[in-house]
Scaffold this motif. Sequence first.
Motif, PDB file in Angstrom:
ATOM      1  N   ILE A 241       4.291   0.524   0.931  1.00 32.97           N
ATOM      2  CA  ILE A 241       4.449   1.491   2.028  1.00 32.97           C
ATOM      3  C   ILE A 241       4.539   0.746   3.351  1.00 32.97           C
ATOM      4  O   ILE A 241       3.638  -0.028   3.696  1.00 32.97           O
ATOM      5  N   SER A 242       5.619   0.967   4.080  1.00 34.77           N
ATOM      6  CA  SER A 242       5.820   0.344   5.396  1.00 34.77           C
ATOM      7  C   SER A 242       5.743   1.420   6.469  1.00 34.77           C
ATOM      8  O   SER A 242       6.578   2.332   6.498  1.00 34.77           O
ATOM      9  N   ILE A 243       4.749   1.311   7.346  1.00 32.31           N
ATOM     10  CA  ILE A 243       4.573   2.260   8.438  1.00 32.31           C
ATOM     11  C   ILE A 243       5.084   1.603   9.724  1.00 32.31           C
ATOM     12  O   ILE A 243       4.587   0.552  10.126  1.00 32.31           O
ATOM     13  N   ILE A 244       6.085   2.214  10.334  1.00 35.44           N
ATOM     14  CA  ILE A 244       6.696   1.664  11.542  1.00 35.44           C
ATOM     15  C   ILE A 244       6.268   2.534  12.713  1.00 35.44           C
ATOM     16  O   ILE A 244       6.706   3.679  12.852  1.00 35.44           O
ATOM     17  N   ALA A 245       5.373   1.999  13.552  1.00 40.61           N
ATOM     18  CA  ALA A 245       4.787   2.806  14.624  1.00 40.61           C
ATOM     19  C   ALA A 245       4.414   1.912  15.813  1.00 40.61           C
ATOM     20  O   ALA A 245       3.853   0.830  15.621  1.00 40.61           O
ATOM     21  N   GLN A 246       4.727   2.390  16.982  1.00 43.83           N
ATOM     22  CA  GLN A 246       4.264   1.712  18.192  1.00 43.83           C
ATOM     23  C   GLN A 246       2.831   2.148  18.520  1.00 43.83           C
ATOM     24  O   GLN A 246       2.025   1.378  19.027  1.00 43.83           O
ATOM     25  N   THR A 247       2.557   3.387  18.199  1.00 45.30           N
ATOM     26  CA  THR A 247       1.222   3.955  18.353  1.00 45.30           C
ATOM     27  C   THR A 247       1.071   5.045  17.299  1.00 45.30           C
ATOM     28  O   THR A 247       2.091   5.654  16.893  1.00 45.30           O
ATOM     29  N   PRO A 248      -0.113   5.275  16.770  1.00 47.11           N
ATOM     30  CA  PRO A 248      -1.382   4.610  17.031  1.00 47.11           C
ATOM     31  C   PRO A 248      -1.491   3.286  16.266  1.00 47.11           C
ATOM     32  O   PRO A 248      -0.601   2.949  15.481  1.00 47.11           O
ATOM     33  N   LYS A 249      -2.582   2.577  16.474  1.00 45.49           N
ATOM     34  CA  LYS A 249      -2.825   1.347  15.736  1.00 45.49           C
ATOM     35  C   LYS A 249      -3.152   1.691  14.278  1.00 45.49           C
ATOM     36  O   LYS A 249      -4.033   2.508  13.997  1.00 45.49           O
ATOM     37  N   ILE A 250      -2.440   1.060  13.351  1.00 46.06           N
ATOM     38  CA  ILE A 250      -2.584   1.386  11.932  1.00 46.06           C
ATOM     39  C   ILE A 250      -3.635   0.525  11.250  1.00 46.06           C
ATOM     40  O   ILE A 250      -4.326   0.981  10.338  1.00 46.06           O
ATOM     41  N   ALA A 251      -3.786  -0.716  11.694  1.00 47.07           N
ATOM     42  CA  ALA A 251      -4.651  -1.680  10.992  1.00 47.07           C
ATOM     43  C   ALA A 251      -6.043  -1.143  10.675  1.00 47.07           C
ATOM     44  O   ALA A 251      -6.548  -1.354   9.559  1.00 47.07           O
ATOM     45  N   PRO A 252      -6.715  -0.436  11.603  1.00 43.42           N
ATOM     46  CA  PRO A 252      -8.074   0.029  11.301  1.00 43.42           C
ATOM     47  C   PRO A 252      -8.157   1.035  10.153  1.00 43.42           C
ATOM     48  O   PRO A 252      -9.250   1.273   9.614  1.00 43.42           O
ATOM     49  N   TYR A 253      -7.018   1.614   9.776  1.00 36.54           N
ATOM     50  CA  TYR A 253      -7.021   2.682   8.775  1.00 36.54           C
ATOM     51  C   TYR A 253      -6.394   2.268   7.437  1.00 36.54           C
ATOM     52  O   TYR A 253      -6.390   3.071   6.493  1.00 36.54           O
ATOM     53  N   LYS A 254      -5.883   1.052   7.352  1.00 39.02           N
ATOM     54  CA  LYS A 254      -5.114   0.658   6.168  1.00 39.02           C
ATOM     55  C   LYS A 254      -5.938   0.725   4.883  1.00 39.02           C
ATOM     56  O   LYS A 254      -5.463   1.232   3.854  1.00 39.02           O
ATOM     57  N   ASN A 255      -7.137   0.221   4.902  1.00 38.02           N
ATOM     58  CA  ASN A 255      -7.963   0.243   3.693  1.00 38.02           C
ATOM     59  C   ASN A 255      -8.280   1.669   3.257  1.00 38.02           C
ATOM     60  O   ASN A 255      -8.233   2.000   2.063  1.00 38.02           O
ATOM     61  N   ALA A 256      -8.595   2.524   4.226  1.00 33.27           N
ATOM     62  CA  ALA A 256      -8.891   3.922   3.887  1.00 33.27           C
ATOM     63  C   ALA A 256      -7.660   4.617   3.318  1.00 33.27           C
ATOM     64  O   ALA A 256      -7.755   5.417   2.378  1.00 33.27           O
ATOM     65  N   MET A 257      -6.492   4.307   3.890  1.00 28.97           N
ATOM     66  CA  MET A 257      -5.241   4.882   3.365  1.00 28.97           C
ATOM     67  C   MET A 257      -5.003   4.432   1.930  1.00 28.97           C
ATOM     68  O   MET A 257      -4.648   5.241   1.064  1.00 28.97           O
ATOM     69  N   ARG A 258      -5.187   3.139   1.688  1.00 29.43           N
ATOM     70  CA  ARG A 258      -4.952   2.620   0.349  1.00 29.43           C
ATOM     71  C   ARG A 258      -5.887   3.272  -0.664  1.00 29.43           C
ATOM     72  O   ARG A 258      -5.468   3.657  -1.769  1.00 29.43           O
ATOM     73  N   GLU A 259      -7.148   3.414  -0.310  1.00 28.77           N
ATOM     74  CA  GLU A 259      -8.108   4.042  -1.212  1.00 28.77           C
ATOM     75  C   GLU A 259      -7.767   5.512  -1.460  1.00 28.77           C
ATOM     76  O   GLU A 259      -7.847   5.995  -2.598  1.00 28.77           O
ATOM     77  N   CYS A 260      -7.362   6.207  -0.422  1.00 35.51           N
ATOM     78  CA  CYS A 260      -7.019   7.625  -0.564  1.00 35.51           C
ATOM     79  C   CYS A 260      -5.815   7.809  -1.474  1.00 35.51           C
ATOM     80  O   CYS A 260      -5.833   8.636  -2.388  1.00 35.51           O
ATOM     81  N   ILE A 261      -4.774   7.012  -1.235  1.00 35.39           N
ATOM     82  CA  ILE A 261      -3.548   7.153  -2.034  1.00 35.39           C
ATOM     83  C   ILE A 261      -3.793   6.749  -3.484  1.00 35.39           C
ATOM     84  O   ILE A 261      -3.327   7.421  -4.413  1.00 35.39           O
TER      85      ILE A 261
END
Length: 389
Positions: A318-338
């Motif tokens: 999964i590639s998230i292309i965003a100028q905002t918000p910052k994604i890094a703080p949420y990546k682990n939680a996203m991976r666990e949820c998915i």
Amino acid sequence: MVLDNVSLIMMAAGDSTRFCASNAQNFRCKKQWLRVGEEPLWLVATHNLTRHFSFKQVILTASSQDCGYMQNISPYKVVQGGQTRCQSLRNALKYIDTPLVLVSDVARWDSSDSVIKAMLATLDENVACVVPFVGVADTSFYEGEYLKRENIKLIQTPQLSRVEDLREALKDTNKDFSDESSALYAFGKKIAFVQGSTLMNKLTFDSDLKAHITRLSPPSKKIFVGNGIDVHQFEEGKQMWLGGVQIESAFGFKAHSDGDVALHALSDAILGAIGGGDIGEWFPDIDETYKNADSKMMLDNIYTFAQSVGYELYNADISIIAQTPKIAPYKNAMRECIAHILRVPNSRINIKATTTERLGFIGRKEGICVEVCVSMGFADWHTPIQNLC
């Protein structure tokens, strides 16, 4: 053998409740969708009959959810079934224009051509239905009495019936029957019997696979790749959900649902790998039912369907292309949820984040784009059973 006066109906509209309940929790493939090589079992079962007999019509029944998907694969006509076998049969009979019909269950995938020839030879003007049977070898006891086992017949399919008699027998929609012969018998019609075959024993529970495995090839090892892409613009005052996780932000996504652009792209990638259309077909944005719908529910429904028709996820990138918000703080939680939604280890889910270096609509902080690539394959039902044999 050409049968100009006989049509074939293959019953495949069941939900495989007993079969799936007897399997491990993470194996959710319905029995009619077990892959034999690349073909689902319902197609194998149909080919096993049409290989020996040329029917005037061939019709399959499918559940409302499977119907369109099955028709995309099937060279034969597919009609939507009902909640019961009787309802499915009534629907299919509307399309039959021959005097005789052979009805079979795809769970009895290995029909014997010699048994069917015997059924055709047995049918006469006084008989409304010819059915195959197998006897009982063990002593039988029922409601306080021992039964004469030589009088007990275990009825199988296919069953050969006269169409008009069968339509009349099924006319009362308040009555339900387990097969054609029981309906016609209750209607006062004569039933004839021929010796069946243990090869036609029904596949009901996963334990039954042990008896079938030597005659069924394992699923193909081919890998199927799917791509998904989605874009949503920001909307002030709306909660942001991304990758199934709540994001701290002053804005969310403008969308009919909760707008989780990552789960939408992932859903499309899964549908792409299995040839299942796109998320807009599954959850139309003109349907008020899905107003502010939870995208986690949508992804779960789509992947559950993918599993039910014989697929499993190998990995998702999964590639998230965003100028905002910052994604890094949420990546682990996203991976666990998915991973939880898709019932796979976290290691199969990869999440990448990047910006456009302030270029374009993303760089101007107007929205987000997500691209997803998944690899999937057929669920391997064969190896676990083989190891037990």
